[in-house]
Design a protein around this motif. Structure first.
Motif, PDB file in Angstrom:
ATOM      1  N   SER A  30     -61.521  20.669 -17.836  1.00  0.00           N
ATOM      2  CA  SER A  30     -60.378  20.071 -18.530  1.00  0.00           C
ATOM      3  C   SER A  30     -59.821  18.928 -17.692  1.00  0.00           C
ATOM      4  N   ILE A  31     -59.338  17.907 -18.379  1.00  0.00           N
ATOM      5  CA  ILE A  31     -58.628  16.806 -17.732  1.00  0.00           C
ATOM      6  C   ILE A  31     -57.211  16.783 -18.274  1.00  0.00           C
ATOM      7  N   PHE A  32     -56.277  16.817 -17.395  1.00  0.00           N
ATOM      8  CA  PHE A  32     -54.874  16.833 -17.788  1.00  0.00           C
ATOM      9  C   PHE A  32     -54.314  15.426 -17.704  1.00  0.00           C
ATOM     10  N   ALA A  33     -53.340  15.191 -16.881  1.00  0.00           N
ATOM     11  CA  ALA A  33     -52.747  13.854 -16.801  1.00  0.00           C
ATOM     12  C   ALA A  33     -53.708  12.875 -16.150  1.00  0.00           C
ATOM     13  N   MET A  34     -53.573  11.623 -16.541  1.00  0.00           N
ATOM     14  CA  MET A  34     -54.335  10.522 -15.960  1.00  0.00           C
ATOM     15  C   MET A  34     -53.350   9.416 -15.615  1.00  0.00           C
ATOM     16  N   GLY A  35     -53.689   8.631 -14.619  1.00  0.00           N
ATOM     17  CA  GLY A  35     -52.755   7.575 -14.268  1.00  0.00           C
ATOM     18  C   GLY A  35     -53.394   6.470 -13.447  1.00  0.00           C
ATOM     19  N   TRP A  36     -52.635   5.407 -13.307  1.00  0.00           N
ATOM     20  CA  TRP A  36     -53.023   4.276 -12.458  1.00  0.00           C
ATOM     21  C   TRP A  36     -51.909   4.023 -11.449  1.00  0.00           C
ATOM     22  N   TYR A  37     -52.324   3.796 -10.217  1.00  0.00           N
ATOM     23  CA  TYR A  37     -51.406   3.516  -9.126  1.00  0.00           C
ATOM     24  C   TYR A  37     -51.763   2.166  -8.513  1.00  0.00           C
ATOM     25  N   ARG A  38     -50.770   1.555  -7.902  1.00  0.00           N
ATOM     26  CA  ARG A  38     -50.983   0.252  -7.262  1.00  0.00           C
ATOM     27  C   ARG A  38     -50.444   0.317  -5.823  1.00  0.00           C
ATOM     28  N   GLN A  39     -51.227  -0.260  -4.928  1.00  0.00           N
ATOM     29  CA  GLN A  39     -50.784  -0.362  -3.541  1.00  0.00           C
ATOM     30  C   GLN A  39     -50.866  -1.811  -3.105  1.00  0.00           C
ATOM     31  N   SER A  50     -48.978   6.225 -16.602  1.00  0.00           N
ATOM     32  CA  SER A  50     -49.611   7.532 -16.735  1.00  0.00           C
ATOM     33  C   SER A  50     -49.683   7.912 -18.207  1.00  0.00           C
ATOM     34  N   ILE A  51     -50.598   8.853 -18.489  1.00  0.00           N
ATOM     35  CA  ILE A  51     -50.770   9.335 -19.863  1.00  0.00           C
ATOM     36  C   ILE A  51     -51.121  10.810 -19.785  1.00  0.00           C
ATOM     37  N   ASP A  52     -50.480  11.617 -20.642  1.00  0.00           N
ATOM     38  CA  ASP A  52     -50.721  13.050 -20.567  1.00  0.00           C
ATOM     39  C   ASP A  52     -51.677  13.496 -21.664  1.00  0.00           C
ATOM     40  N   THR A  53     -51.867  14.804 -21.791  1.00  0.00           N
ATOM     41  CA  THR A  53     -52.837  15.323 -22.748  1.00  0.00           C
ATOM     42  C   THR A  53     -52.435  15.057 -24.191  1.00  0.00           C
ATOM     43  N   GLY A  54     -51.154  14.816 -24.424  1.00  0.00           N
ATOM     44  CA  GLY A  54     -50.693  14.479 -25.762  1.00  0.00           C
ATOM     45  C   GLY A  54     -50.637  12.986 -26.003  1.00  0.00           C
ATOM     46  N   SER A  55     -51.228  12.230 -25.073  1.00  0.00           N
ATOM     47  CA  SER A  55     -51.227  10.760 -25.126  1.00  0.00           C
ATOM     48  C   SER A  55     -49.832  10.164 -25.029  1.00  0.00           C
ATOM     49  N   ASN A  56     -48.916  10.901 -24.434  1.00  0.00           N
ATOM     50  CA  ASN A  56     -47.599  10.347 -24.134  1.00  0.00           C
ATOM     51  C   ASN A  56     -47.737   9.495 -22.876  1.00  0.00           C
ATOM     52  N   THR A  57     -47.152   8.318 -22.916  1.00  0.00           N
ATOM     53  CA  THR A  57     -47.322   7.377 -21.818  1.00  0.00           C
ATOM     54  C   THR A  57     -46.018   7.143 -21.060  1.00  0.00           C
ATOM     55  N   ASN A  58     -46.187   6.723 -19.824  1.00  0.00           N
ATOM     56  CA  ASN A  58     -45.056   6.399 -18.964  1.00  0.00           C
ATOM     57  C   ASN A  58     -45.442   5.173 -18.148  1.00  0.00           C
ATOM     58  N   TYR A  59     -44.506   4.221 -18.019  1.00  0.00           N
ATOM     59  CA  TYR A  59     -44.791   2.981 -17.302  1.00  0.00           C
ATOM     60  C   TYR A  59     -43.712   2.685 -16.272  1.00  0.00           C
ATOM     61  N   PHE A  67     -48.464  -3.969 -19.756  1.00  0.00           N
ATOM     62  CA  PHE A  67     -49.626  -3.112 -19.486  1.00  0.00           C
ATOM     63  C   PHE A  67     -49.702  -2.009 -20.528  1.00  0.00           C
ATOM     64  N   THR A  68     -50.922  -1.603 -20.843  1.00  0.00           N
ATOM     65  CA  THR A  68     -51.143  -0.499 -21.772  1.00  0.00           C
ATOM     66  C   THR A  68     -52.198   0.441 -21.198  1.00  0.00           C
ATOM     67  N   ILE A  69     -51.821   1.710 -21.082  1.00  0.00           N
ATOM     68  CA  ILE A  69     -52.764   2.721 -20.605  1.00  0.00           C
ATOM     69  C   ILE A  69     -53.312   3.488 -21.806  1.00  0.00           C
ATOM     70  N   SER A  70     -54.584   3.847 -21.736  1.00  0.00           N
ATOM     71  CA  SER A  70     -55.196   4.611 -22.826  1.00  0.00           C
ATOM     72  C   SER A  70     -56.248   5.544 -22.235  1.00  0.00           C
ATOM     73  N   THR A  77     -62.508   9.026 -19.742  1.00  0.00           N
ATOM     74  CA  THR A  77     -62.170   7.684 -19.264  1.00  0.00           C
ATOM     75  C   THR A  77     -60.691   7.384 -19.465  1.00  0.00           C
ATOM     76  N   VAL A  78     -60.125   6.717 -18.488  1.00  0.00           N
ATOM     77  CA  VAL A  78     -58.776   6.178 -18.611  1.00  0.00           C
ATOM     78  C   VAL A  78     -58.869   4.679 -18.328  1.00  0.00           C
ATOM     79  N   SER A  79     -58.153   3.897 -19.130  1.00  0.00           N
ATOM     80  CA  SER A  79     -58.203   2.446 -19.009  1.00  0.00           C
ATOM     81  C   SER A  79     -56.795   1.880 -18.874  1.00  0.00           C
ATOM     82  N   LEU A  80     -56.733   0.673 -18.302  1.00  0.00           N
ATOM     83  CA  LEU A  80     -55.460  -0.016 -18.159  1.00  0.00           C
ATOM     84  C   LEU A  80     -55.671  -1.461 -18.571  1.00  0.00           C
ATOM     85  N   GLU A  81     -55.040  -1.840 -19.666  1.00  0.00           N
ATOM     86  CA  GLU A  81     -55.086  -3.221 -20.135  1.00  0.00           C
ATOM     87  C   GLU A  81     -53.870  -3.923 -19.556  1.00  0.00           C
ATOM     88  N   MET A  82     -54.123  -5.012 -18.812  1.00  0.00           N
ATOM     89  CA  MET A  82     -53.042  -5.713 -18.129  1.00  0.00           C
ATOM     90  C   MET A  82     -52.948  -7.129 -18.670  1.00  0.00           C
TER      91      MET A  82
END
Length: 121
Positions: A30-39, A50-59, A67-70, A77-82
């Motif tokens: 199973s894959i639960f939350a997914m996210g993108w981080y920047r350093q 970030s995006i959770d299992t219900g496709s709820n997003t947080n920016y 930006f759009t996460i999907s 796969t998790v993607s980030l459109e910037m």
């Protein structure tokens, strides 16, 4: 073993667009939350989206509206459109996926290898 491989990134002028993708492979139940981080150079790693299992997003406030996460469940796969990129978006981007390798087993965080995004002014 679980492995996350990132694709995309590079150099773009301010106002341009880039797309990042991150694919997980290996023993995955199973894959639960997914996210993108920047350093950014000399700074800590911060959550971008970030995006959770219900496709709820947080920016992060700094990227909202640009930006759009999907996620694609069938491809792990998790993607980030910037879009409308700014110089301050420059940094190394890391994907994160919280993955369980056993039925009813605990989930652990896995990280991609990092991708450089550079936005020139």
């Amino acid at each position: 073993q679980v492995q996350l491989v990132q694709f995309g990134g590079g150099l773009v002028q301010a106002g341009g667009s880039l797309r990042l993708s991150c694919v997980a492979s290996g023993r995955i139940v199973s894959i639960f939350a997914m996210g993108w981080y920047r350093q950014a150079p000399g700074k800590q790693r911060d959550l971008v989206a970030s995006i959770d299992t219900g496709s709820n997003t947080n920016y992060a406030d700094s990227v909202k509206g640009r930006f759009t996460i999907s996620r694609d469940r069938t491809k792990n796969t998790v993607s980030l459109e910037m879009n409308s990129l700014k110089p301050e978006d420059t940094g190394v981007y890391y994907c994160n996926q919280r993955i369980s390798r056993r039925i009813d087993g605990p989930a652990s965080d896995y990280w991609g290898q990092g991708t450089q995004v550079t936005v020139s002014s």
